[in-house]
Design an enzyme around this catalytic site. Structure first.
Site, mmCIF file in Angstrom:
data_model
loop_
_atom_site.group_PDB
_atom_site.id
_atom_site.type_symbol
_atom_site.label_atom_id
_atom_site.label_comp_id
_atom_site.label_asym_id
_atom_site.label_seq_id
_atom_site.Cartn_x
_atom_site.Cartn_y
_atom_site.Cartn_z
ATOM 1 C CG ASP A 120 -4.761 -3.321 2.302
ATOM 2 O OD1 ASP A 120 -4.833 -4.553 2.166
ATOM 3 O OD2 ASP A 120 -3.820 -2.749 2.883
ATOM 4 C CG ASP A 154 -5.302 -5.304 5.112
ATOM 5 O OD1 ASP A 154 -6.169 -4.421 5.147
ATOM 6 O OD2 ASP A 154 -4.095 -5.056 5.334
ATOM 7 C CD GLU A 182 -0.175 -4.393 1.473
ATOM 8 O OE1 GLU A 182 0.384 -5.507 1.504
ATOM 9 O OE2 GLU A 182 0.372 -3.335 1.849
ATOM 10 C CG ASP A 221 -6.245 -0.534 4.688
ATOM 11 O OD1 ASP A 221 -6.045 -1.525 5.410
ATOM 12 O OD2 ASP A 221 -5.329 0.048 4.069
ATOM 13 C CG HIS A 270 -2.297 0.582 0.881
ATOM 14 N ND1 HIS A 270 -3.422 0.379 1.648
ATOM 15 C CD2 HIS A 270 -2.701 1.399 -0.124
ATOM 16 C CE1 HIS A 270 -4.446 1.023 1.122
ATOM 17 N NE2 HIS A 270 -4.032 1.663 0.055
ATOM 18 C CG ASP A 281 -2.528 2.090 5.566
ATOM 19 O OD1 ASP A 281 -2.070 1.351 6.455
ATOM 20 O OD2 ASP A 281 -3.029 1.658 4.513
ATOM 21 C CG HIS A 288 2.630 -1.562 4.331
ATOM 22 N ND1 HIS A 288 2.057 -2.805 4.153
ATOM 23 C CD2 HIS A 288 3.027 -1.509 5.625
ATOM 24 C CE1 HIS A 288 2.105 -3.468 5.297
ATOM 25 N NE2 HIS A 288 2.689 -2.708 6.204
ATOM 26 C CG HIS A 342 -3.997 -1.974 8.778
ATOM 27 N ND1 HIS A 342 -4.176 -2.948 7.805
ATOM 28 C CD2 HIS A 342 -3.574 -2.621 9.893
ATOM 29 C CE1 HIS A 342 -3.864 -4.140 8.316
ATOM 30 N NE2 HIS A 342 -3.505 -3.961 9.590
#
Length: 300
Positions: free
Chosen positions: A227, A229, A272, A122, A99, A126, A139, A124
């Site tokens: 992302d 994830d 990712e 996402d 990312h 980030d 990332h 996260h």
């Protein structure tokens, strides 16, 4: 939806984090039939190939920013290619890679959109910097960089100005947020729909609210940074930082369908995908399926 001229750009980089293999993500997504899926919807797709990624060992080493030199070089090239795509009235579709590539994507888009909206799908936030990051992995920093927070070699890619207004940012699916990121979210007034809101309100209500909010901001473009994830790892096993309790497969397709119906979307990236960690290319297949829903595929 209208037929798009799509510029597909691969960024085979895994230097923004520590788990090798995500550099093969663009190849895995292509192998899963991304071009064919989008062409079947009537879009014109030009696969621009992959951005050259340098050998990190030959570039600058920074004690708190892992592989800084390699990430800066790759993201600078990506920013140029994304800006060129927009200039030629094309829809940039960027394939990662980790990312960290969003630093380059947002820098390229900012050269054409002065009030860009961003949906960050996402697990996260980030939003770390070298000072707040527990790992030094870039990332985990692209949104902070886009707000002009962090090392100047990153923030100055594509120009020395912020690339996004934090009030034009919506994060969807967050469930792993570091303490420094929490403070920044509060300080900047960033709109976040964590898994709590998705569970409580439902994805339809979350997307309706998010899109209404972005319209109220009078954005002149909308970028999706997805992302894999963000989804629960039971659907996307091939990611480097899986977090249980994520968004479901069907919720994600609904979100993409609602984005398509909004007629706001002007660019996207999918990141990712790590084939080394995957099972029978399942994560890349999910990415391609979501691209289909995002760009006009329907169930009937």
């Amino acid at each position: 939806m209208e037929t798009l001229n799509i510029s597909m750009i691969g960024v085979p980089i895994d230097f923004g984090q520590m788990r090798r293999g995500v550099d093969m993500g663009p190849s895995a997504i292509r192998y899963a039939g991304a071009v064919e899926r989008l062409e079947a919807l009537g879009h014109e797709v030009v696969d621009e190939g992959d951005i050259y990624v340098p050998n990190a060992a030959k570039l600058e080493v920074h004690p708190k920013l892992r592989n800084l030199g390699a990430v800066v070089e790759a993201c600078t090239k990506l920013a140029e290619q994304v800006a060129t795509a927009v200039e030629h009235k094309k829809f940039p579709l960027v394939l990662g890679g980790d990312h960290s590539i969003a630093i380059g994507t947002l820098a390229g888009l900012a050269q054409h959109y002065k009030n860009l909206g961003v949906i960050w799908y996402d697990a996260h936030a980030d939003m770390n910097t070298a000072e707040t990051s527990p790992s030094g992995n870039i990332h985990g920093m692209p949104l902070a960089v886009a707000m002009e927070l962090g090392h100047e070699k990153l923030t100055h890619i594509g120009g020395e100005q912020p690339k996004i207004d934090p009030k034009n940012l919506v994060i969807i699916g967050a469930r792993s947020v570091d303490e420094g990121e929490r403070e920044l979210i509060k300080e900047k007034g960033i709109k976040v729909y964590s898994m709590h809101e998705i569970d409580r309100l439902g994805m339809a209500a979350v997307m309706e609210d998010a899109l209404a909010y972005l319209r109220s901001r009078e954005i002149d473009g909308l970028h999706l940074s997805l992302d894999l994830d963000g989804l629960d790892p039971m659907y996307t096993p091939g990611v480097g930082t899986p977090v249980p309790g994520g968004i479901t497969y069907r919720e994600s397709h609904l979100a993409m369908e609602m984005l398509q119906e909004s007629n706001l979307l002007t660019s996207a990236e999918f990141v990712e995908v790590n084939p080394v960690l995957d099972t029978k290319n399942a994560t890349a297949n999910v990415a391609v399926g979501l691209m289909g829903s995002l760009l006009g595929e329907s169930l009937v």
